[in-house]
Design an enzyme around this catalytic site. Sequence first.
Site, PDB file in Angstrom:
ATOM      1  N   ASP A 172       0.719  -2.529  -3.094  1.00  0.00           N
ATOM      2  CA  ASP A 172       1.733  -1.683  -3.736  1.00  0.00           C
ATOM      3  C   ASP A 172       2.971  -2.536  -4.039  1.00  0.00           C
ATOM      4  O   ASP A 172       3.065  -3.684  -3.591  1.00  0.00           O
ATOM      5  CB  ASP A 172       2.093  -0.491  -2.811  1.00  0.00           C
ATOM      6  N   HIS A 215      -3.012 -10.510  -1.126  1.00  0.00           N
ATOM      7  CA  HIS A 215      -4.240  -9.791  -1.485  1.00  0.00           C
ATOM      8  C   HIS A 215      -4.169  -9.235  -2.897  1.00  0.00           C
ATOM      9  O   HIS A 215      -4.926  -8.324  -3.243  1.00  0.00           O
ATOM     10  CB  HIS A 215      -4.486  -8.653  -0.480  1.00  0.00           C
TER      11      HIS A 215
HETATM   12  N1  APR Z   1       4.741   2.223  11.145  1.00  0.00           N
HETATM   13  C1  APR Z   1       4.230   1.060  11.637  1.00  0.00           C
HETATM   14  N2  APR Z   1       2.898   0.802  11.738  1.00  0.00           N
HETATM   15  C2  APR Z   1       2.061   1.769  11.312  1.00  0.00           C
HETATM   16  C3  APR Z   1       2.504   3.007  10.794  1.00  0.00           C
HETATM   17  C4  APR Z   1       3.912   3.213  10.719  1.00  0.00           C
HETATM   18  N3  APR Z   1       4.432   4.356  10.235  1.00  0.00           N
HETATM   19  N4  APR Z   1       1.411   3.757  10.476  1.00  0.00           N
HETATM   20  C5  APR Z   1       0.334   3.014  10.779  1.00  0.00           C
HETATM   21  N5  APR Z   1       0.714   1.822  11.282  1.00  0.00           N
HETATM   22  C6  APR Z   1      -0.123   0.702  11.735  1.00  0.00           C
HETATM   23  C7  APR Z   1      -1.411   1.119  12.399  1.00  0.00           C
HETATM   24  O1  APR Z   1      -1.215   1.239  13.800  1.00  0.00           O
HETATM   25  C8  APR Z   1      -2.363  -0.036  12.047  1.00  0.00           C
HETATM   26  O2  APR Z   1      -2.394  -1.001  13.097  1.00  0.00           O
HETATM   27  O3  APR Z   1      -0.486  -0.014  10.575  1.00  0.00           O
HETATM   28  C9  APR Z   1      -1.735  -0.672  10.816  1.00  0.00           C
HETATM   29  C10 APR Z   1      -2.590  -0.523   9.564  1.00  0.00           C
HETATM   30  O4  APR Z   1      -3.772  -1.264   9.770  1.00  0.00           O
HETATM   31  P1  APR Z   1      -4.872  -1.306   8.607  1.00  0.00           P
HETATM   32  O5  APR Z   1      -5.105   0.087   8.112  1.00  0.00           O
HETATM   33  O6  APR Z   1      -6.021  -2.113   9.125  1.00  0.00           O
HETATM   34  O7  APR Z   1      -4.145  -2.080   7.403  1.00  0.00           O
HETATM   35  P2  APR Z   1      -3.924  -3.639   7.247  1.00  0.00           P
HETATM   36  O8  APR Z   1      -3.797  -4.301   8.592  1.00  0.00           O
HETATM   37  O9  APR Z   1      -2.813  -3.815   6.285  1.00  0.00           O
HETATM   38  O10 APR Z   1      -5.311  -4.115   6.568  1.00  0.00           O
HETATM   39  C11 APR Z   1      -5.386  -5.469   6.215  1.00  0.00           C
HETATM   40  O11 APR Z   1      -7.556  -5.094   5.227  1.00  0.00           O
HETATM   41  O12 APR Z   1      -8.873  -3.718   3.988  1.00  0.00           O
HETATM   42  C12 APR Z   1      -8.143  -4.881   3.948  1.00  0.00           C
HETATM   43  O13 APR Z   1      -7.153  -5.845   2.068  1.00  0.00           O
HETATM   44  C13 APR Z   1      -7.046  -4.762   2.940  1.00  0.00           C
HETATM   45  O14 APR Z   1      -4.809  -5.633   3.069  1.00  0.00           O
HETATM   46  C14 APR Z   1      -5.782  -4.881   3.770  1.00  0.00           C
HETATM   47  C15 APR Z   1      -6.261  -5.624   5.002  1.00  0.00           C
END
Ligand code: APR
Length: 232
Positions: free
Chosen positions: A93, A108
């Site tokens: 985003d 990414h």
């Molecule tokens: N504030 C802080 N942390 C948060 C919040 C919030 N409001 N809401 C959720 N989280 C945390 C969750 O606890 C989780 O550990 O954000 C994290 C999101 O983890 P993922 O969903 O795995 O996302 P991300 O780590 O960005 O994924 C990495 O995986 O699928 C691929 O390319 C995609 O860039 C992505 C990569």
Amino acid sequence: MTHPSIVILTGAGISAESGLGTFRDEGGLWAQHRIEDVATPEGFARNPTLVVDFYNARRAQAHEAVPNAGHAALARLQAEHKGEVLLVTQNVDSLHEKAGGSDVVHMHGELASALCSNCGHRWTAPLHMEVGEACPTCAQPTARPDIVWFGEIPYHMERIEAALAQADIFAAIGTSGNVYPAAGFVQMARYVGARTVEMNLDPSQTVDLFEDTRPGKASETVPQWVDDVLNG
Ligand code: APR
């Protein structure tokens, strides 16, 4: 006194309070869609319409989304910190930019960009992409979302690794630590003696590697951390 150089890595959690879904939380994007269908080159080759539609939906949602206090705090840090700040995001985003962030490193890729798989040309993606759109440079019908899919090489790795090698502070925000190479950045930072801090709602897979953890919502933990750094 030199000012500390800072490397920040953000993930989907920093955009959660702006209404954009994360991937691995309850009901997240990978509970709704199969990664192999919508986030791999093989999935795109097999069914380009499904993939283009998936990113059109995410692009439309991201287009409407508003940055939250976490994004704003990082933009403030970039503006006010006297040392280097490299803002690396796994997110596709543009909320860091909408909050005033600059020189955001999208490792990414990003929804706002389109890529020609024939000649490598990049251009601003239309809000709604069609399958087989012609590339503005080579005119081939080879436009695709400019997203790094599983099995592809993340962008800007040399620049990121060079910054990590000089980092005094490494902060990971809103990422579960499941996906490499991003999940390995904390190790690289520790290797050069950087201070490491995790700001996450739940402990990440790599939480034990961070010397400081600030659990909670990014809209609360990140502004507090930025205040601590600027007043440090
Ligand atoms: N504030 C802080 N942390 C948060 C919040 C919030 N409001 N809401 C959720 N989280 C945390 C969750 O606890 C989780 O550990 O954000 C994290 C999101 O983890 P993922 O969903 O795995 O996302 P991300 O780590 O960005 O994924 C990495 O995986 O699928 C691929 O390319 C995609 O860039 C992505 C990569």
